[in-house]
Design a protein around this motif. Structure first.
Motif, mmCIF file in Angstrom:
data_model
loop_
_atom_site.group_PDB
_atom_site.id
_atom_site.type_symbol
_atom_site.label_atom_id
_atom_site.label_comp_id
_atom_site.label_asym_id
_atom_site.label_seq_id
_atom_site.Cartn_x
_atom_site.Cartn_y
_atom_site.Cartn_z
ATOM 1 N N VAL A 298 0.845 -1.210 0.000
ATOM 2 C CA VAL A 298 0.000 0.000 0.000
ATOM 3 C C VAL A 298 0.870 1.247 0.000
ATOM 4 O O VAL A 298 0.576 2.224 -0.699
ATOM 5 C CB VAL A 298 -0.949 -0.011 1.213
ATOM 6 N N ALA A 299 1.957 1.244 0.767
ATOM 7 C CA ALA A 299 2.857 2.399 0.800
ATOM 8 C C ALA A 299 3.483 2.633 -0.574
ATOM 9 O O ALA A 299 3.610 3.780 -1.031
ATOM 10 C CB ALA A 299 3.940 2.182 1.858
ATOM 11 N N ILE A 300 3.884 1.558 -1.249
ATOM 12 C CA ILE A 300 4.436 1.689 -2.605
ATOM 13 C C ILE A 300 3.381 2.247 -3.558
ATOM 14 O O ILE A 300 3.663 3.131 -4.378
ATOM 15 C CB ILE A 300 4.941 0.324 -3.115
ATOM 16 N N ALA A 301 2.171 1.717 -3.454
ATOM 17 C CA ALA A 301 1.090 2.165 -4.340
ATOM 18 C C ALA A 301 0.811 3.656 -4.150
ATOM 19 O O ALA A 301 0.609 4.384 -5.120
ATOM 20 C CB ALA A 301 -0.166 1.347 -4.081
ATOM 21 N N ARG A 302 0.814 4.097 -2.891
ATOM 22 C CA ARG A 302 0.588 5.525 -2.637
ATOM 23 C C ARG A 302 1.721 6.357 -3.233
ATOM 24 O O ARG A 302 1.488 7.437 -3.796
ATOM 25 C CB ARG A 302 0.491 5.783 -1.132
ATOM 26 N N ARG A 303 2.966 5.882 -3.092
ATOM 27 C CA ARG A 303 4.113 6.598 -3.656
ATOM 28 C C ARG A 303 3.986 6.698 -5.182
ATOM 29 O O ARG A 303 4.434 7.668 -5.787
ATOM 30 C CB ARG A 303 5.409 5.893 -3.246
ATOM 31 N N LEU A 304 3.339 5.713 -5.796
ATOM 32 C CA LEU A 304 3.134 5.716 -7.242
ATOM 33 C C LEU A 304 1.919 6.539 -7.667
ATOM 34 O O LEU A 304 1.636 6.661 -8.869
ATOM 35 C CB LEU A 304 2.961 4.279 -7.755
ATOM 36 N N ILE A 398 3.359 -4.862 -7.885
ATOM 37 C CA ILE A 398 3.595 -4.198 -6.590
ATOM 38 C C ILE A 398 3.670 -5.223 -5.465
ATOM 39 O O ILE A 398 4.574 -5.174 -4.614
ATOM 40 C CB ILE A 398 2.472 -3.168 -6.323
ATOM 41 N N ILE A 399 2.718 -6.164 -5.449
ATOM 42 C CA ILE A 399 2.727 -7.223 -4.428
ATOM 43 C C ILE A 399 4.018 -8.028 -4.525
ATOM 44 O O ILE A 399 4.613 -8.407 -3.495
ATOM 45 C CB ILE A 399 1.510 -8.150 -4.595
ATOM 46 N N CYS A 400 4.475 -8.284 -5.730
ATOM 47 C CA CYS A 400 5.694 -9.068 -5.945
ATOM 48 C C CYS A 400 6.895 -8.441 -5.234
ATOM 49 O O CYS A 400 7.623 -9.111 -4.488
ATOM 50 C CB CYS A 400 5.958 -9.184 -7.453
ATOM 51 N N VAL A 401 7.122 -7.139 -5.463
ATOM 52 C CA VAL A 401 8.273 -6.461 -4.861
ATOM 53 C C VAL A 401 8.130 -6.415 -3.337
ATOM 54 O O VAL A 401 9.099 -6.684 -2.597
ATOM 55 C CB VAL A 401 8.397 -5.036 -5.446
ATOM 56 N N ALA A 402 6.925 -6.099 -2.850
ATOM 57 C CA ALA A 402 6.709 -6.050 -1.407
ATOM 58 C C ALA A 402 6.932 -7.427 -0.785
ATOM 59 O O ALA A 402 7.501 -7.540 0.319
ATOM 60 C CB ALA A 402 5.293 -5.559 -1.112
#
Length: 455
Positions: A298-304, A398-402
């Motif tokens: 979720v944090a990555i998604a928000r950053r994107l 995104i899930i993959c990297v997290a």
């Protein structure tokens, strides 16, 4: 030539004969010829001619003006006067009966012909206009909106039945009153709105559903309002039409719908948590893994720049991405040594198993597909389908990297934690080949800038 049916009312026989001759020559049909006003009234109602030619001075007690007035009260017929009188007093009496023509004796054929044709044409047009008004009146009274029209000064010129009912009075009572004496509006902030200015503005679309209408008994209802200015050919303002609808029922429905959606979200959330607990009961060594992956994803998604439904989809998928591991035997999940090739093959089925379980759940997001693809890699070396590039869902990337970062940072039964630095080094090395470069950059920036830490 026209074939109109005409009733002749004339008490002088020679004049009547002349009129009959002229009408026959012009192609008209004489359906009756009488000398008194009383007979004129009776035959007009019985024969319903297309037009009545009426002398003013008649035999009997009723003159032509009185007869015309009585005919008008019974039937809708055009009347043309034939008279030798043109004094002011006679003309004033005639005006009251709203005649369709007035011919001064003696007259010529062309005058008679023109008067008859124009009278019948005007009568047809007025009848059509009356019928149009009746249709319009019935239509406006049948619609659900309250409709009020005004003149340029804001005086009411028309209201339909709905508007009269909302004002608790009659349509006739409202006509001629100032609009502000009938309607009182408040905007969403509670400020009074000038109904005259609103009506004559010609454009209320921006605030159409943010007004409240004050009614009797201190009752206030939310209304949806639309206004249109009526202009003439010279672009001058003739008035305005204001339409408004009570939307309290709609707002109540929206409130109920929002409440239902909130309850459904709670149900979905509870279902997700139950599935997470079920999954972690089978794999206690990785308890909390799915929650931490969801947090980072979720944090990555928000950053994107993702938001709304996409964030919800990523959070829920992050919580459920390893649900398929409930199919894997517990001894493999907790094995303290490196897995054999056969055991690894069995472990890799968890993506497909998770998909099989979740595809039957009516999530509002593509949770099952994201779970299925979360171990795919950009270069096609992932599993279970060997997808590559844009074939892989953005959420799955995104899930993959997290998942990689969290897994390498945490302890496993067969190894100690490799640490965050090693995990970030892995995604940095695979940037653009195995992992989506934008997702990798967003993830790295979170940790480098100190904007994210695992709970």
């Amino acid at each position: 030539m026209s074939c109109l049916r005409i009733l002749v009312v004339e008490d002088e026989s020679i004049v009547a004969m002349d009129i009959r001759h002229r009408l026959s020559k012009l192609g008209y049909e004489i359906v009756g010829e009488v000398e008194t006003g009383e007979d004129a009234v009776r035959l007009a109602a019985e024969l319903l001619p297309d037009l009545v030619l009426m002398d003013i001075m008649l035999a009997g007690e009723m003159d032509g003006v009185q007869a015309a007035a009585e005919i008008h009260s019974r039937v809708d017929l055009p009347i043309v006067y034939l008279s030798a009188y043109a004094d002011d007093e006679t003309l004033q009496r005639v005006k009251i009966t709203q005649p369709f023509g007035y011919i001064i004796k003696p007259f010529e054929d062309r005058e008679l012909h023109a008067a008859i044709e124009m009278a019948c044409y005007r009568h047809r047009m007025e009848r059509l206009r009356r019928e149009d008004r009746m249709w319009m009146q019935t239509t406006l009274d049948s619609v659900g909106e309250a409709i009020i029209s005004t003149d340029p000064s804001g005086m009411v010129t028309y209201t339909n039945a709905v508007a009269a009912a909302m004002a608790s009075t009659s349509q006739q009572e409202l006509k001629g009153k100032p609009l502000e004496s009938i309607l009182t509006f408040n905007d969403v902030l509670g400020e009074l709105v000038d109904p005259v200015a609103l009506a004559l503005s010609g454009n209320s679309s921006e605030r159409s559903d943010s007004l409240s209408l004050h009614l009797g008994n201190d009752r206030t209802v939310p209304v949806e309002v639309s206004c249109r200015t009526v202009k003439n050919d010279d672009d001058g303002v003739m008035g305005a039409v204001l339409a408004f609808r009570d939307i309290s029922g709609r707002k109540e429905t929206v409130r109920e719908l929002r409440h239902t959606v909130a309850k459904l979200r709670q149900t979905v959330e509870a279902t997700v948590q139950a599935l997470v607990v079920t999954s972690e009961k089978r794999d206690p060594y990785t308890a909390g893994h799915q929650q931490r992956v969801a947090q980072l994803a979720v944090a990555i998604a928000r950053r994107l720049g993702l938001e709304g439904d996409q964030l919800d989809a990523i959070r829920v998928t992050g919580l459920l991405h390893d649900l398929g591991k409930i199919y894997i035997p517990a001894e493999i999940l907790s094995k303290p040594a490196r897995l054999t090739e056969m055991e690894m093959g069995l472990m890799r089925t968890h993506s497909q198993v998770g998909y099989d379980i979740l595809s039957g759940v009516p999530f509002p997001w593509a949770v099952a597909d994201i779970v299925l693809q979360h171990h795919e890699r950009l270069d096609g070396t992932g599993y279970p389908q060997g997808l590559s590039g844009d074939e892989i869902l953005h959420e799955s990337r995104i899930i993959c990297v997290a998942d990689v970062v969290e897994a390498m940072s945490s302890h496993r039964p067969y190894r100690a934690a490799l640490g965050l630095d090693r995990a970030l080094q892995e995604i940095r090395a695979g940037r653009g080949s195995r992992y989506d470069p934008e997702v990798v950059d967003a993830c790295l920036s979170l940790f480098v800038e100190g904007d994210f830490v695992f709970e």
